[in-house]
Design an enzyme around this catalytic site. Structure first.
Site, PDB file in Angstrom:
ATOM      1  N   HIS A 191       6.506 -10.329   9.974  1.00 47.76           N
ATOM      2  CA  HIS A 191       7.321 -10.071   8.614  1.00 47.76           C
ATOM      3  C   HIS A 191       8.884 -10.558   8.922  1.00 47.76           C
ATOM      4  CE1 HIS A 191       3.677  -8.754   6.767  1.00 47.76           C
ATOM      5  NE2 HIS A 191       3.563  -7.839   7.946  1.00 47.76           N
ATOM      6  N   HIS A 241       0.835  -1.376  -0.075  1.00 49.43           N
ATOM      7  CA  HIS A 241      -0.280   0.078  -0.218  1.00 49.43           C
ATOM      8  C   HIS A 241       0.889   1.325  -0.046  1.00 49.43           C
ATOM      9  CE1 HIS A 241       0.658  -0.165   4.376  1.00 49.43           C
ATOM     10  NE2 HIS A 241      -0.441  -1.158   4.443  1.00 49.43           N
ATOM     11  N   TYR A 290      10.898  -0.070   7.520  1.00 44.97           N
ATOM     12  CA  TYR A 290       9.572  -0.549   8.118  1.00 44.97           C
ATOM     13  C   TYR A 290       9.295   0.236   9.201  1.00 44.97           C
ATOM     14  CZ  TYR A 290       6.324  -4.209   9.578  1.00 44.97           C
ATOM     15  OH  TYR A 290       5.022  -4.965   9.855  1.00 44.97           O
ATOM     16  N   GLU A 295      -5.188  -7.009   9.958  1.00 45.56           N
ATOM     17  CA  GLU A 295      -4.859  -6.542   8.593  1.00 45.56           C
ATOM     18  C   GLU A 295      -4.876  -8.002   7.867  1.00 45.56           C
ATOM     19  OE1 GLU A 295      -1.783  -3.558   8.101  1.00 45.56           O
ATOM     20  OE2 GLU A 295      -2.380  -3.113   6.297  1.00 45.56           O
TER      21      GLU A 295
HETATM   22 FE1  FEO Z   1      -0.455  -4.538   9.729  1.00 46.61          FE
HETATM   23 FE2  FEO Z   1       1.652  -7.013   8.336  1.00 46.61          FE
HETATM   24  O1  FEO Z   1      -0.049  -6.075   8.536  1.00 46.61           O
END
Ligand code: FEO
Length: 405
Positions: free
Chosen positions: A229, A28, A196, A84
């Site tokens: 992640h 995004h 990040y 999410e």
């Molecule tokens: Fe806020 Fe990895 O989603």
């Protein structure tokens, strides 16, 4: 044929069963040239537990990794730390395939999941400090981390093994076979962790400070930080905690970011001259022409910078459109309380409206301009270039004074 997807052991009872997204290039608006992972973790306890799930298109990979270790129907409990869709769009299918006895989320997570999906089970709310006994001396404790970075965000800890399942926080976007921090080039870890934080967590830094306080209050510091992640921080979890401490405190370095877009090269000349002035003033410079600088790279460079200089040509009485894009993006990220010096420069033909617009945008971001915008008619001459150098030097000097206070 055997599946190539295997579970990878993280600690005595915890296994990584996530998915690798080699092709992710844009999250995004955040450029992710190194791809990402969607991490999920299996706790091999009497109550077999799955922490988080993955995007819909990666459910097969998740299930294959789970199946490499246990039969998926042995999963009793599914925890959704964050709603999410990169962690939950596959949740309904995972529930159908595993048939867990319980699915839990934070109170806000229950609402958010209901707003996103029609799940085949009731999701139970768990609150701050609530514990689920997984058997065999293993307890899962929940910690609300509201607004770090969504209202539903939650972490949980497996106390006996000191594993912190942190959801997005402490993550980074990096695809690859390296599951643990120690296997990744430290320069890449730092670059991607910085990007990040800047692109996801910078605007919610006060909430992140609250998360760090909760981690500091744990009976013992985490031995493993398992985000949703990128690599699991098992070799040096203190590294990412220390980086976050600096960022929430608004750590700055002696660096200016110069962002500009140019029609026919005049604003570029001014940008280069301003950079020379910054260097002459003793300041490090990152020069970022918008022709080749993604907005998320600019955000990452700005995170620790002491100054932001912005240049644009005029186009139809406005700033150039790529700059409007970037200022919209940065305006949503930079906390207003974060001090930053700044300057505006650019070129115009028959009228200058763009520099006033840029000035207003920077002032709305609480960037403190050291001078009025430097606006040059068509092509900068020697005098104009000297003025740009002087502007850069002034920014360096005022930023240095601000940093020494
Ligand atoms: Fe806020 Fe990895 O989603």
């Amino acid at each position: 044929m055997n599946s190539p997807f295997r579970a990878i052991q993280v600690s005595d009872h915890v296994w990584w069963v996530g998915a690798i997204d080699w092709d992710l290039a844009d999250f995004h608006g955040y450029s992710t040239p190194r791809g990402s992972t969607y991490n999920a973790f299996l706790i091999d306890a009497e109550t077999v537990t799955l922490i988080d799930t993955v995007k819909t298109e990666y459910v097969d990979e998740l299930m294959a990794r789970i199946s490499s270790f246990i039969h998926p129907e042995r999963i009793d409990l599914v925890v959704s730390n964050h709603s999410e869709p990169d962690h939950t769009s596959g949740l309904a299918e995972v529930i159908r395939l595993t048939n867990p006895k319980r699915v839990v989320a934070s109170k806000a997570g229950v609402k958010a999941l209901a707003a996103h999906y029609s799940l085949p089970v009731e999701v139970e709310a768990v609150g701050e400090g609530q514990t689920i006994d997984l058997g065999g001396g293993l307890d899962l404790v929940f910690h609300e981390t509201r607004m770090a970075h969504w209202p539903d965000s939650m972490m949980c800890t497996l106390g006996a093994e000191r594993v912190l399942f942190s959801n997005d926080i402490f993550g980074l976007h990096l695809a690859g076979g390296e599951r643990f921090d120690g296997a990744v080039d430290p320069a890449v870890l730092l670059q991607e962790a910085t990007a990040y934080y800047a692109n996801i967590f910078w605007p919610v830094s006060p909430a992140v400070a609250g998360v760090l306080k909760k981690i500091d209050a744990l009976p013992r510091p985490p031995a493993v930080i398992a985000p949703d992640h990128g690599p699991v921080w098992r070799d040096s979890p203190g590294t990412i905690l220390d980086l976050y401490r600096g960022w929430v405190e608004g750590k700055t370095v002696n660096k200016a970011v110069v962002v500009y877009d140019t029609m026919w090269g005049s604003t570029a000349k001014l940008a280069h001259a301003a950079a020379e002035g910054l260097i002459a003033g003793g300041m490090g410079v990152k020069l970022l022409p918008l022709s080749k600088s993604p907005r998320s790279e600019i955000a990452a460079e700005l995170l620790e910078a002491s100054a932001l200089l912005v240049g644009t040509s005029n186009l139809n009485g406005r700033m150039l459109p790529r700059l409007a894009d970037v200022l919209t993006y940065l305006g949503g990220l930079k906390p207003k309380s974060r001090p930053m010096k700044g300057a505006v420069f650019g070129s115009h033909g028959w009228a200058d409206k763009a520099s006033r617009q840029v000035r207003e945008w920077l002032e709305a971001m609480q960037v403190e301009l050291v001078a009025d915008p430097l606006s040059v008619n068509y092509v900068p001459d020697r005098e104009a270039l000297n003025a740009a150098r002087k502007l850069g030097k002034q920014v360096a000097q005022e930023a240095s004074v601000a940093r020494s206070r």
